[in-house]
Each structure stands twice: as C-alpha cells, then as structure tokens.
Design a protein around this motif. Structure first.
Motif, PDB file in Angstrom:
ATOM      1  N   LEU A   1      18.344 -47.765  33.896  1.00 36.75           N
ATOM      2  CA  LEU A   1      17.757 -48.868  33.131  1.00 36.75           C
ATOM      3  C   LEU A   1      16.380 -49.230  33.671  1.00 36.75           C
ATOM      4  O   LEU A   1      15.760 -50.185  33.228  1.00 36.75           O
ATOM      5  CB  LEU A   1      18.666 -50.093  33.193  1.00 36.75           C
ATOM      6  CG  LEU A   1      19.941 -49.980  32.371  1.00 36.75           C
ATOM      7  CD1 LEU A   1      20.858 -51.146  32.660  1.00 36.75           C
ATOM      8  CD2 LEU A   1      19.601 -49.922  30.887  1.00 36.75           C
ATOM      9  N   GLY A   2      15.905 -48.493  34.684  1.00 37.51           N
ATOM     10  CA  GLY A   2      14.558 -48.703  35.187  1.00 37.51           C
ATOM     11  C   GLY A   2      14.486 -49.638  36.375  1.00 37.51           C
ATOM     12  O   GLY A   2      13.417 -50.087  36.752  1.00 37.51           O
ATOM     13  N   ALA A   3      15.632 -49.975  36.992  1.00 43.12           N
ATOM     14  CA  ALA A   3      15.592 -50.797  38.192  1.00 43.12           C
ATOM     15  C   ALA A   3      15.087 -49.950  39.360  1.00 43.12           C
ATOM     16  O   ALA A   3      15.325 -48.744  39.397  1.00 43.12           O
ATOM     17  CB  ALA A   3      16.983 -51.339  38.495  1.00 43.12           C
ATOM     18  N   SER A   4      14.378 -50.587  40.273  1.00 35.26           N
ATOM     19  CA  SER A   4      13.932 -49.841  41.452  1.00 35.26           C
ATOM     20  C   SER A   4      15.120 -49.683  42.389  1.00 35.26           C
ATOM     21  O   SER A   4      16.156 -50.319  42.222  1.00 35.26           O
ATOM     22  CB  SER A   4      12.811 -50.591  42.155  1.00 35.26           C
ATOM     23  OG  SER A   4      13.325 -51.764  42.740  1.00 35.26           O
ATOM     24  N   ARG A   5      14.951 -48.809  43.386  1.00 38.49           N
ATOM     25  CA  ARG A   5      16.052 -48.604  44.334  1.00 38.49           C
ATOM     26  C   ARG A   5      16.427 -49.911  45.006  1.00 38.49           C
ATOM     27  O   ARG A   5      17.581 -50.219  45.223  1.00 38.49           O
ATOM     28  CB  ARG A   5      15.631 -47.589  45.393  1.00 38.49           C
ATOM     29  CG  ARG A   5      15.581 -46.184  44.883  1.00 38.49           C
ATOM     30  CD  ARG A   5      14.923 -45.306  45.912  1.00 38.49           C
ATOM     31  NE  ARG A   5      15.852 -44.932  46.976  1.00 38.49           N
ATOM     32  CZ  ARG A   5      16.705 -43.922  46.874  1.00 38.49           C
ATOM     33  NH1 ARG A   5      16.766 -43.217  45.771  1.00 38.49           N
ATOM     34  NH2 ARG A   5      17.498 -43.620  47.869  1.00 38.49           N
ATOM     35  N   TRP A   6      15.390 -50.693  45.340  1.00 36.64           N
ATOM     36  CA  TRP A   6      15.651 -51.944  46.005  1.00 36.64           C
ATOM     37  C   TRP A   6      16.429 -52.903  45.117  1.00 36.64           C
ATOM     38  O   TRP A   6      17.418 -53.490  45.524  1.00 36.64           O
ATOM     39  CB  TRP A   6      14.348 -52.594  46.478  1.00 36.64           C
ATOM     40  CG  TRP A   6      14.676 -53.964  46.897  1.00 36.64           C
ATOM     41  CD1 TRP A   6      14.423 -55.110  46.235  1.00 36.64           C
ATOM     42  CD2 TRP A   6      15.474 -54.327  48.025  1.00 36.64           C
ATOM     43  NE1 TRP A   6      14.990 -56.170  46.872  1.00 36.64           N
ATOM     44  CE2 TRP A   6      15.651 -55.712  47.986  1.00 36.64           C
ATOM     45  CE3 TRP A   6      16.068 -53.611  49.076  1.00 36.64           C
ATOM     46  CZ2 TRP A   6      16.369 -56.407  48.942  1.00 36.64           C
ATOM     47  CZ3 TRP A   6      16.785 -54.297  50.014  1.00 36.64           C
ATOM     48  CH2 TRP A   6      16.926 -55.671  49.954  1.00 36.64           C
ATOM     49  N   GLN A   7      15.951 -53.036  43.845  1.00 35.06           N
ATOM     50  CA  GLN A   7      16.640 -53.940  42.919  1.00 35.06           C
ATOM     51  C   GLN A   7      18.102 -53.540  42.755  1.00 35.06           C
ATOM     52  O   GLN A   7      18.992 -54.377  42.710  1.00 35.06           O
ATOM     53  CB  GLN A   7      15.945 -53.931  41.557  1.00 35.06           C
ATOM     54  CG  GLN A   7      14.671 -54.754  41.552  1.00 35.06           C
ATOM     55  CD  GLN A   7      13.849 -54.510  40.310  1.00 35.06           C
ATOM     56  OE1 GLN A   7      13.848 -53.405  39.772  1.00 35.06           O
ATOM     57  NE2 GLN A   7      13.154 -55.547  39.866  1.00 35.06           N
TER      58      GLN A   7
END
Lengths: 381, 272, 314
Positions: free
Chosen positions: A269-275
């Motif tokens: 869904l386009g979340a970063s690894r951190w998110q």
C-alpha cells in the motif's frame, strides 16, 4: 498370520515407556521440591514459632505443666518435630538453661522495651517501628547485634529501585534493537546482529558485576559527580546489561512471528519500512513485547551477583544515588553468618520463598501472554 | 518396456467380481473412522484378493490414504482417531485387543508418498528392518540386502556404493530403495501411498514396472492420484468419494464401463 | 505520459520521522553492541597482559591476593569438576524428558501441559533460590539423612560439597537441556519415524536407532549451553559447596572446591588493596570468560545449523 502376541510380549518396551514417563515428571518434582524445601525452612516465621525477644517472661521449670505444649515449644525455640522428640527431662534442662541465659543479658537491655520484642512477628517485619534511641518510626533491616531488626521493607524498596532502574534502561534499548534487527536490518546483517546481542547473555553475571564495580562505577561517578560511588544507579545499569538479552530475544521473537502477509500488505500500500514496523508490526506484537518486559522483570529481581558486588548497604531510601540492598543480595551475603535453623536463617528463607513466588507469578503472566499471542497469530482465537 | 505403457488390463479369467473368485486376503467390514467428531471413513466394506494389485482412487480428501493406513494401523500414531468395524487379514481381526501391532507391521509393509530413506548408508537402510527382526550374521544380511535391491531393480545402480549415504541417490532411486527396504523383511502385503507422485515420468515408469514385477510375490494395495497409473498397474480398483466407497470392481470395468455416474465423471476427468 | 514517468522516478521524499526512528532503533542496537564490545575489550586487553602459564597452573597460597605468587589452577579444576558432575546428571534426565514430550506425550493431555509449565517455571527461578533449595534440600535434608544412615550422624554429606553444588546446578540447567533437545527432536522429519515403525520397529527401537542419532547435535548443543550457563553461575553454589580457600584440589564428591566465578567475586570485593589485585582480577575474569564463551560460541554455531534444518522442513 501369527500376529496375536499382544503387548505382554514386550516387557522391555513397556518398562522403558514407564521409565521415560516417570523421569519426565522430574521437572514437576523439582519445582515442587524447591517450593516445599524453601517454604519448609521459612514456615516457623510464618506461624510465629520463632522468638527473638532478648528478655522473655521466664517460665520457671517447676511451672512447666501450667503451660501448653505449643507455648513451651515457642519458648524453647524448638521446631514441633524437635519438641516432639525431646524427652521431658531434657526439656526441663533446657528450661533451666533458658532461665540462666536471662541472667546473662547485659544490664543495659534489662529496662529496654525493645529487648522484650519478638522482632520476627509480622508487625515488625512489615511496619515501621520507633526503636529505642530513634526519634521517629523507621524501617530497619539490621540482623546483627543484640536486638536484631528484620524489617523487610528496605529490601523490597532496594530491589524495586534497582530493578526499575535496570528495566528503564534495558527495555527501550532492547525493544529498539529488536525492532531494528527484526524489521529494518537486511537479512545478512540480521544473521550477525542477533547472535552478537545474544552473546551478551553468555557473560556470567559475576563478570558484569565485576565490570560495574571496577570500571563503570568510577566512570559514572566522574560523569555525574554524585556522593556514593557504589549506588543503586550503577547497580541498576549493570542489571540492565544482564536483562537486555532476555528482553531482546523474546521481543525479537514476537516481532518476527507477526505474519509476513501483514507487512507485505502494508508495504504494497506504499507504507515505508518504518511505517510498517511502527504502525503494523509493533501493535500486532505488543503482547509479546509486554511479556518480554515481564519476564525481564522476573529475571531482574532474581539477579544476585551484580547487585551484591556493586551495592549492599541496606538503607531505606528512594534516591537512586543512594546505596540499596536487594532481597537476593541479602540472602547471598548473610546466609553464611546466619545460624542454621535460627530466626535469621528462617527469615532469609522466607525472603527466598517470597522471591520464588514473585518470579513464579511473573513467569506465569509472561508465558500466558506469549501463549495467547501465538494462538491469536495462528488464528486459534 | 512397451508393454507397460499400454494400460495393463486384468486378464479375462478374473473379470468376474473380486469377491467371487480368488481367496480374499484382506476383509474390511463396515469400517468407519473418526478424527475426533469428524467421520472420515463411512461404513466401508471391501474384500481384497491375494497377490494382485488393488488401486484406491478418488479426489483429495476422499479417505483413500486414511483407509490404506488402517491396514497396518499407522493411524494408531495419530491422537484422537477412533475406529468402528473390523479389518481382517487372513481371517485375523487386526484391531482385536490382543493383536501385536509390531508383528502386524512386519507383515504389512508400507511405502510412503515422500521417499524417506534413513540418513544412513544404502546397505544399512535395507539391513535396518532385518536387524530389527533378529538377523545378525553378515553373510545372511549381505545376501538378503542384495536380493532385495535386485528385486527392487536398484542393485545394478548402487552395487558399487552400498556404503555411501542413501541421501545421495536421486528421488526415484530413493523411492526404490524404500521399496527394497520394505520387501527385505518379506511382508505379505505392501501398502503404497502414492509412491510415484513426487517423481518424474521416467522414474515413475520404473516404479510401475517394479510393481508389476512384485505382484508375483506380494499382495499390493496402492493409493494413487493418477488414473492412468491405476489403469496400467492394477487388477482391481476402488473409487472413494468423501469417505465413502462408491464403487469397487475389476479395473477394466471401472475405467470402461463403471456402474455409477460419480465414478464415470471422475475417471473421465469431469471432476476431482 | 512524461509527467507520470517523472513522478515515478522522483527520489523518495525525505521523511523525517522515518529517518529519526530508524536511526534511533539502529542506535539502540549499536549501543548494546558497544556495551558488549567495551566489556569484552576491557577484559581482554587488561587480562591478556596479566595471564601467564604460571598463573593458570599454580595452586595459590592462603594469601591469593599477591599478584606474583598466585594462580587459579584449583579454581579451574573446581569449576570444571562441578560442571562435569552436573552434566552427568542433567543430560540423561533432560534428554529423557524431551523424548517423552516429543515422542510419547499426547499433546493435549493435562500432564504434558503441567510438565511444560514446570519446565518454563524452572527456567525462571532466580539462581539464588536454587542456592537456598540446595541448602535446604540437598544438604540439610538429603545429606543429613545420608549421614544418619551411613556415618553415625558425622557430617560427611550433610555439609556443602561438590556433589550438592553440581546437583543444584543440574536442577537449574534442566530446562536448558530439555528445550534444546526438544528443538532438535522436532527437527527430525516425521517420515523417518513412520518408515521405521512401518518396518515393524517398536517405538523404543525407532527412538534409539533412528531418532536419537539424528538428534545428537541438538543434544550436544543443549549440554554445551547448560555447561556454559552453569560455569559462570555463582549464586547457586554460594551455600552448597564453594570454598573461600582450599590448600589442595578437590578429590572427592564430598569435598568443597574453589571456583572461578566465586574467586572473581572474592578478588573484587575482599581485596585489601584493589590496585594490586587488579591484574590478577582481570586475568581470572579472562580465564572464566574464555571458558564460558568458547562453549557458548560452539553452541550457537550448532544451534544455527539445527534451526536452518527446521526451517527447510517448515
């Protein structure tokens, strides 16, 4: 076909199976024995069968029959077993000795109200008391001297103080590292980092204690300029070193066991690894992280050598730069000088039983939470 | 070679129903099996003949493997399994209370879907069962190991490396080793649970040839997913569907003129 | 079209929070590794210069604080003895328990769950409580009663001794052995057990001939982990067998012994002159660390292998 031989035909197999079963019960047996034998030595304190009063109302041997056996037994400081085994004549002789002993008490204590107190009563173990010569009620652990003071509250405070400092230091570091290693680090780096951090658990606690005593204490004092070189702060930090690998391992395990489908869905869904780590994985693994903290707590309150080496004066103080004496330290340091079977010895065992109870409960909670967490992930609940 | 590629159909002599001709070796009577509360096999009755190949076919989850595992009581190893009815082998009820399961399994061998050689040498794999059952002398062991490997059509390929690890063999060789291991202890019945499903076509052909060879000496019950395979190697075929025995007959009849619509749909590939 | 393309290739927007938190967790990791490295380097650098053949091979005189004459031979011997005796007791019991749990126990039965709960709890009992248990059970109960039976109540077994310290440690490390063995038993493909059983092997024969040989590396790991855990433990042996000083090496199971870990404790807290003792203190710590670390390292290597196998199966 001749297949009718039945299990009776294989006695060895049958015996071996029974043998294996009974050996496997030894873990249960050991837990029971630990509880039984630690509690056994502490029981007299529990039931008020110990008496440390220096000046006791003497019972003349002639009046032996006017008192109940229970009273006599407490008066003579015998265990029920010993009392039952002792003959009447010997009991009488013991009472004579007891009477004579009263004459040997120094003059100073004759009129001291403290000398008439049985300091092993629960009241004196748990509540503050204004001892002779003090200007206010205080909690005091002082097992040596004529009037032995066994208030266990300072030891509880000491234990909690050191443990909380240790956890405050260890939990953020260990959980942070667990997040990094399980979620953010590349697989190859992960394969190196994990065993490296777990190597920390391979350092014996006596070595951590030594390091804290010889190196850390000096360095930290020159940094923070506090009074007492060896204090709860140093002990707490050192304790943190010992629990970091425990918390790290369990938290990392919990974070890793969050199904990859969760993270892949978030990443897609386009979340970063951190998110993904912060918003998806950590909330899902939160029970595991909680369990890690609880089990870390259990490990910390049970740790002995580090606190024993770094600080050991028992003072009732919540200041982190004062010394502190934990329950474990007290047991380790004083058992050697406690008379086998005496009140001090029994109270040390009582402390051990309390410690066992506390870690038992924290382990149960930790294991229960992890069990529920794993079941939830497997969709069984 | 060419012969095995053509579906091998039972000879006319046995084209009557199974129960009426040869002697039944295995009799399954009203067998039901439960996993906990779930009924996995429903009231199955079946008579299997001696020294023939019987195939169990049906879609996944139809209970054919479960039934196979009842025949040497491998299901005993699973918790929570309960059985009603009876299975008789040579007129002995194998679920009777006084049956020695170990003895039963010695007489009813098994080959599994995934080849599972022990992490030992080729020789030791075959000798394992022999040693269990009391063979100790080296010459006796050597002889039986060689004979078993020959019977399993593996001898020529491994005779120079009998003492190297069995895990170094190819998939097909490993499966034939497992067959050699099973026949070494001279069982009367061999159960095969999809023995060729993990193998390539050439290895599969070799296993099939082997099965046709083995039926001279052994009674073989084979579970297979592959209908051509059942048609090629078996004399009788039983078709199962969701725990029930739908039809049991001579293989040729099942594949050419089945009595039930369900069987026809399955063998013609309309479902499953 | 070109607009879409350029958006596609634009560098990811700098995300402050992402950078901040990734950095923070990375720093936490780095900090832990830093602590580890500092402790190890400090000990290795200071200890290496003080260690010598004379040091590890000498039985010290009563005053072991003197850097020139002291040695740690009795401590090395004592520590080794107590872990060897411990191993003899803990490995069979631990392995058999693990065999029961993986091979025999029905997964759902209450007794299995109680055994597992007991193992978990045993792993969490504080080491000092094991010490109390050793004193209360082994010495004051088992030892005293042995003396009554065998030695007319003369104190032979009813006092701190090598055997009691070892048994106490065996109880403490039991979960370590059980867990490691169980892990390796579970890594063995069920197909191998089935194959053996289908050939008419009994359960016991299958376990002895197929399962155990395969599980051997795991059992060894368990043993090594237990040994490395026990080698550095001091609290459980404080009241059960360790001696402040002994003029000779322990020769009998009822002897007391000197111990490396306890010696570190003694040197760091009882020394009349800590500056003079410092070099031998460091050297003793280094000897202890070398012993436990070498063992740990081997265990981690073996365990990684077993885990890989387990993963390949799953």
């Amino acid at each position: 076909m001749g297949i009718h031989r039945g299990h009776q035909a294989r006695p060895v197999e049958w015996l071996a199976e029974k043998f294996i079963f009974f050996v496997s019960l030894s873990a249960i047996l050991m837990v029971l024995l630990i509880f039984l034998f630690v509690a056994r030595e502490a029981l007299p304190v529990f039931f008020g069968q110990t008496n440390t009063a220096l000046v006791q109302k003497p019972i003349p041997p002639d009046e032996m029959d006017k008192h109940s056996p229970a009273e006599l037994q407490a008066y003579l400081e015998l265990t029920p077993d010993e009392f039952a085994k002792t003959e009447r004549k010997t009991l009488r002789a013991l009472m004579d000795v007891k009477l004579e002993a009263q004459d040997d008490i120094p003059e100073d204590f004759r009129n001291d109200p403290d000398a008439r107190i049985n300091t092993t009563e629960w009241k004196y173990l748990l509540q503050s008391h204004q001892w002779n010569g003090y200007d206010k009620p205080e909690y005091i652990w002082q097992p040596v001297g004529q009037i032995k003071k066994f208030n266990i509250i300072p030891l509880f405070v000491g234990t909690l103080k050191v443990t909380l400092i240790g956890l405050l230091f260890a939990v953020p570091l260990a959980v942070g590292a667990a997040i990094y290693v399980s979620q953010l680090a590349r697989p190859r780096l992960r394969e190196t980092l994990k065993p490296a951090i777990e190597l920390l658990s391979g350092i014996p606690s006596v070595v951590v204690g030594f390091f804290a005593l010889i190196v850390m204490a000096t360095v930290l004092q020159s940094l923070f300029h506090y009074q007492t070189r060896l204090n709860a702060f140093v002990a707490g930090l050192a304790l943190g070193f010992a629990v970091i690998p425990v918390i790290f391992s369990i938290a990392e395990d919990a974070l890793t066991s969050v199904p990859r489908t969760y993270t892949q869905a978030a990443l897609a869904l386009g979340a970063s690894r951190w998110q993904t780590a912060w918003q998806i994985v950590l909330p899902a693994a939160l029970p595991g992280v909680f369990a890690a903290t609880v089990l870390g707590f259990g490990r910390a309150i049970g740790e002995t050598m580090i606190v024993l080496m770094v600080c050991s004066a028992s003072v009732m103080s919540w200041s982190i730069f004062d010394s502190a004496r934990s329950i474990t330290t007290t047991i380790a340091a004083e058992m050697a000088e406690a008379v086998n079977g005496g009140p001090h010895y029994r109270i040390l065992f009582l402390l051990g039983a309390l410690l066992f109870g506390a870690t038992f409960v924290s382990n149960m909670i930790g294991d229960f939470v992890i069990h529920r967490f794993k079941q939830k992930l497997e969709g069984k609940r | 070679m060419a012969e095995t590629l053509i579906p091998k159909i039972a000879t006319p002599a046995t084209t009557l129903t199974a129960a009426k001709t040869g002697t039944p070796l295995i009799e399954i009577e009203n067998l039901s099996l439960y996993y906990g509360a779930a009924k996995a096999l429903k009231d199955i009755s079946l008579k299997l003949e001696e020294k023939v190949v019987t195939a169990f076919i049906g879609p996944s989850g139809c209970g054919k493997s479960t039934l196979l595992r009842c025949l040497n009581r491998m299901n005993d190893l699973i918790d929570n399994v309960r059985i009603d009815g009876a299975i008789k082998i040579g007129s002995h009820d194998i679920y009777a209370a006084n049956v020695d399961v170990i003895e039963l399994r010695k007489r009813v061998g098994m080959v599994f879907q995934k080849s599972n050689p022990f992490p030992k040498s080729i020789y030791e794999n075959v000798a394992y069962g022999l040693r269990l059952h009391g063979f100790q002398s080296k010459s006796e062991l050597d002889g039986t190991v060689e004979q078993s490997l020959r019977n399993a059509a593996l001898w020529d390929e491994v005779k120079d490396r009998l003492h190297s690890s069995a895990l170094g063999l190819s998939g097909g060789q490993q499966q034939r080793l497992c067959i050699a291991r099973a026949i070494a202890i001279k069982p009367e019945i061999i159960l095969m649970d999809e023995p060729a499903s993990a193998l390539d076509p050439i290895a599969t052909t070799r296993i099939e040839e082997l099965i046709l060879e083995l039926k001279k000496d052994f009674t073989i019950v084979i579970v297979t997913h592959n209908m051509q395979q059942a048609a090629r190697i078996s004399n009788y075929t039983a078709f199962f569907y969701i725990g029930e025995l739908v039809e049991f007959d001579v293989t040729a009849k099942i594949f050419t003129n089945p009595a039930k619509k369900q069987t026809e749909d399955y063998v013609t590939g309309r479902f499953g | 079209m070109s607009k879409v393309q350029s958006r596609h290739f634009r560098a990811e927007k700098f995300d402050f929070w992402s950078f901040f938190f990734s950095g923070l967790t990375g720093l936490a990791t780095l900090f832990i590794l830093g602590i580890l490295a500092t402790i190890l380097l400090n000990i290795i650098v200071n200890g290496w210069s003080a260690i010598s053949w004379h040091f590890v091979s000498t039985i010290p005189k009563k005053d072991f604080f003197d850097a020139n004459t002291t040695g740690v031979l009795p401590m090395i011997v004592g520590t080794s003895f107590r872990v060897i005796v411990m191993t003899i007791f803990v490995i069979p019991v631990g392995v058999i328990t693990a065999i029961y749990l993986t091979e025999y126990a029905p997964n759902t039965s209450i007794i299995t769950r109680i055994i597992r709960a007991a193992v978990n709890n045993l792993a969490g009992v504080p080491s000092i409580v094991f010490g109390l248990f050793g004193l209360g059970f082994f010495i004051n109960f088992a030892g005293k009663n042995l003396d009554l039976l065998l030695h007319n109540a003369n104190a032979v077994w009813g006092q701190p001794a090598l055997i009691w310290a070892s048994l106490t440690l065996a109880v403490m490390t039991l979960p370590v052995v059980i867990v490691a063995t169980e892990e390796s038993l579970k890594a063995i493909p069920p197909g191998l057990r089935e194959a053996s059983l289908a050939l008419g092997a009994t359960k016991l024969e299958t376990i002895l001939r197929i399962v155990l040989p395969q599980a051997l590396p795991g059992i060894m790991t368990g043993g090594i982990l237990a040994v490395s855990r026990a080698a550095g433990e001091v609290a459980p042996i404080l009241f059960t067998g360790v001696a402040y000083y002994m003029a000779s090496l322990p020769a009998h199971l009822s002897d007391q012994f000197m111990d490396l870990g306890y010696h570190v404790f003694v040197l760091s807290t009882q020394s009349p002159n800590i500056e003079q003792t410092r070099p031998i203190l460091y050297a003793t710590v280094l000897v202890l660390l070398l012993l436990t670390f070498a063992l740990n390292f081997v265990a981690i290597l073996i365990r990684a292998r077993v885990r890989k196998k387990l993963r390949a199966l799953g």
